[in-house]
Design an enzyme around this catalytic site. Structure first.
Site, PDB file in Angstrom:
ATOM      1  N   ASN A 143       0.819  -1.201   0.000  1.00 39.05           N
ATOM      2  CA  ASN A 143       0.000   0.000   0.000  1.00 39.05           C
ATOM      3  C   ASN A 143       0.858   1.258   0.000  1.00 39.05           C
ATOM      4  O   ASN A 143       2.071   1.204   0.225  1.00 39.05           O
ATOM      5  CB  ASN A 143      -0.904   0.026   1.245  1.00 39.05           C
ATOM      6  N   GLY A 153      -9.308  -5.762  -4.961  1.00 34.54           N
ATOM      7  CA  GLY A 153     -10.157  -6.085  -6.105  1.00 34.54           C
ATOM      8  C   GLY A 153      -9.821  -5.307  -7.362  1.00 34.54           C
ATOM      9  O   GLY A 153      -9.681  -5.884  -8.452  1.00 34.54           O
ATOM     10  N   ASN A 154      -9.672  -3.992  -7.244  1.00 29.87           N
ATOM     11  CA  ASN A 154      -9.284  -3.207  -8.418  1.00 29.87           C
ATOM     12  C   ASN A 154      -7.881  -3.576  -8.867  1.00 29.87           C
ATOM     13  O   ASN A 154      -7.581  -3.593 -10.066  1.00 29.87           O
ATOM     14  CB  ASN A 154      -9.359  -1.707  -8.100  1.00 29.87           C
ATOM     15  N   ASN A 241      -9.984  -9.540   2.995  1.00 27.60           N
ATOM     16  CA  ASN A 241      -9.526  -8.393   3.779  1.00 27.60           C
ATOM     17  C   ASN A 241     -10.745  -7.813   4.489  1.00 27.60           C
ATOM     18  O   ASN A 241     -11.880  -7.967   4.038  1.00 27.60           O
ATOM     19  CB  ASN A 241      -8.817  -7.355   2.899  1.00 27.60           C
ATOM     20  N   HIS A 243     -13.755  -5.548   6.071  1.00 24.50           N
ATOM     21  CA  HIS A 243     -14.586  -4.406   5.681  1.00 24.50           C
ATOM     22  C   HIS A 243     -15.659  -4.155   6.729  1.00 24.50           C
ATOM     23  O   HIS A 243     -16.271  -5.097   7.258  1.00 24.50           O
ATOM     24  CB  HIS A 243     -15.261  -4.662   4.333  1.00 24.50           C
ATOM     25  N   ASN A 280     -11.118  -1.625   6.358  1.00 18.72           N
ATOM     26  CA  ASN A 280     -11.619  -0.762   5.297  1.00 18.72           C
ATOM     27  C   ASN A 280     -13.050  -0.392   5.682  1.00 18.72           C
ATOM     28  O   ASN A 280     -13.765  -1.198   6.289  1.00 18.72           O
ATOM     29  CB  ASN A 280     -11.630  -1.502   3.958  1.00 18.72           C
ATOM     30  N   ARG A 299      -8.067   0.908   4.294  1.00 18.02           N
ATOM     31  CA  ARG A 299      -7.012   0.630   5.257  1.00 18.02           C
ATOM     32  C   ARG A 299      -5.660   0.760   4.564  1.00 18.02           C
ATOM     33  O   ARG A 299      -5.371   0.086   3.592  1.00 18.02           O
ATOM     34  CB  ARG A 299      -7.200  -0.797   5.798  1.00 18.02           C
ATOM     35  N   CYS A 307     -12.792   0.856  -4.744  1.00 13.10           N
ATOM     36  CA  CYS A 307     -12.293  -0.298  -3.990  1.00 13.10           C
ATOM     37  C   CYS A 307     -13.128  -1.497  -4.396  1.00 13.10           C
ATOM     38  O   CYS A 307     -14.330  -1.560  -4.082  1.00 13.10           O
ATOM     39  CB  CYS A 307     -12.399  -0.043  -2.488  1.00 13.10           C
ATOM     40  N   GLY A 308     -12.527  -2.445  -5.097  1.00 14.32           N
ATOM     41  CA  GLY A 308     -13.261  -3.590  -5.619  1.00 14.32           C
ATOM     42  C   GLY A 308     -13.761  -4.523  -4.533  1.00 14.32           C
ATOM     43  O   GLY A 308     -14.925  -4.929  -4.538  1.00 14.32           O
ATOM     44  N   THR A 309     -12.889  -4.866  -3.572  1.00 17.49           N
ATOM     45  CA  THR A 309     -13.345  -5.719  -2.479  1.00 17.49           C
ATOM     46  C   THR A 309     -14.400  -5.004  -1.650  1.00 17.49           C
ATOM     47  O   THR A 309     -15.332  -5.626  -1.127  1.00 17.49           O
ATOM     48  CB  THR A 309     -12.179  -6.155  -1.573  1.00 17.49           C
ATOM     49  N   GLY A 310     -14.265  -3.679  -1.552  1.00 12.94           N
ATOM     50  CA  GLY A 310     -15.255  -2.901  -0.818  1.00 12.94           C
ATOM     51  C   GLY A 310     -16.618  -2.946  -1.478  1.00 12.94           C
ATOM     52  O   GLY A 310     -17.648  -3.081  -0.805  1.00 12.94           O
TER      53      GLY A 310
END
Length: 364
Positions: A143, A153-154, A241, A243, A280, A299, A307-310
């Site tokens: 990061n 994700g992105n 991760n 969220h 996140n 995060r 944020c893809g996972t978001g």
């Protein structure tokens, strides 16, 4: 680390992006770049103590045809070649690291390269490493603060497009990736978008992880979280991760996400004592059963355009709270993602774009 950067822009790949001092230090539009008769020169060089200073001669060119493969074939000692991509404005420095199992730069160097004023500028550095446990590739990320997340994700979509260019993959293609969150399978579509099987969401509170008391089949759904004496209703989901998803507080049931002081409230969620691994945080506005809007505090990266996972966690949380269907368009500041949480296999699927921005190299 003294740094001089050279950048080469592919004419066809660069898309018009809105200028934002917080997101990019240089902006380019494919509509305004023409194959040059003579090259324009812009000077970027580094002074002492890793501070960038403008001096005299970095050439920026827009070749009609460019390929990461030919560009990254250069193997000068002490020079890091990279390609920059973005997924809806969530931008990354991609490094071909397939000849080594260890990243070519340290987390501290990644922090300097990600700095938007003193470095290249990015939300993170992604390394394409050799596959392990039978996978085709391994993805690792540092990061912008030097921390290493389980996955992104992105970043997965950018990684997929990067690999497709490196290996000259044409048409619809898929491959396997090992990440800190486990196996990920991206599939490049005919239209160039990338569809990613993000796996099953983790809902057990202790595995997210969160210290919030489980209230629905070991999950924390619409749980109460005290942030500066304001009670928020949150649902906790891990996509590999952690969220924390909120649709509102006790005093504001329906968020207007554009009105949030994200920089003020985001860090308080990220570092809350109830999230031992930090978290996140997604703030969500519901337009309809299949249309959501979110802003995210990531995060280790702060406010980002996507944020893809978001987005995946948001749809899972919306379904658990009875706010949305299993397939939704999720609007992020950088653009929309198509997210589906399938009932038949319990997997979450994300579809969205990934765009090449430019090629570059930097002494390390």
């Amino acid at each position: 680390m003294s740094v001089a950067v050279a950048i080469k822009l592919p004419l066809a790949a660069v898309r018009n992006r809105r200028h934002s001092p917080a997101s990019l230090s240089c902006q380019f539009s494919s509509s305004s770049i023409q194959p040059p008769i003579t090259s324009k020169s812009i000077s970027i060089c580094a002074g002492e103590k890793t501070n960038f200073r403008v001096f005299s001669s970095m050439s920026i060119q827009a070749p009609e045809k460019a390929s990461p493969t030919s560009f990254l074939d250069h193997k000068e000692s002490g020079v890091l070649h990279f390609v920059k991509y973005h997924g809806l404005g969530n931008d990354f420095i991609l490094v071909d690291n397939r000849d080594s199992e260890e990243p070519k730069i340290t987390p501290e160097q990644a922090v300097r390269l990600c700095d938007r004023n003193l470095g290249i500028g990015a939300d993170g550095v992604i390394f394409a490493l050799p596959g392990i446990n039978g996978t085709d590739y391994t993805m690792r990320i540092f990061n912008s603060d030097g921390s290493e997340p389980e996955m992104c994700g992105n970043g997965v979509r950018c990684f997929a497009r990067f690999i497709a260019e490196l290996d000259n993959l044409q048409g619809k293609q898929s491959f396997t990736m090992h990440t800190g969150a486990g196996l990920i399978v991206p599939e490049i579509q005919e239209d160039g978008k990338v569809k990613v099987d993000m796996g099953q969401p983790i809902l057990k509170a202790s595995d997210v992880p969160t210290k919030l008391t489980p209230n629905k089949n070991q999950a924390a759904v619409k749980a109460k979280l005290d942030v500066d004496e304001l009670i928020w209703n949150v649902t906790c989901v891990s996509m590999g991760n952690p969220h924390c998803v909120t649709f509102g507080s006790e005093s504001c049931k329906d968020l207007q996400v554009d009105e949030l002081d994200l920089a003020g409230i985001g860090p308080k969620f990220e570092n809350h004592v109830m999230f031992p691994a930090r978290t996140n945080t997604e703030f969500v506005q519901v337009f309809s059963q299949n249309h959501l809007k979110m802003r995210v505090w990531e995060r280790g990266a702060g406010a980002t355009l996507a944020c893809g996972t978001g987005a995946c966690a948001v749809v899972v949380a919306a379904v658990l709270e009875g706010r949305a269907d299993r397939r939704c368009i999720v609007n992020l500041p950088g653009g929309p993602l198509d997210i589906e949480w399938r009932e038949n296999d319990n997997h979450v699927y994300m579809t969205g774009p990934a765009e090449l921005v430019f090629y570059g190299f930097v002494p390390v």
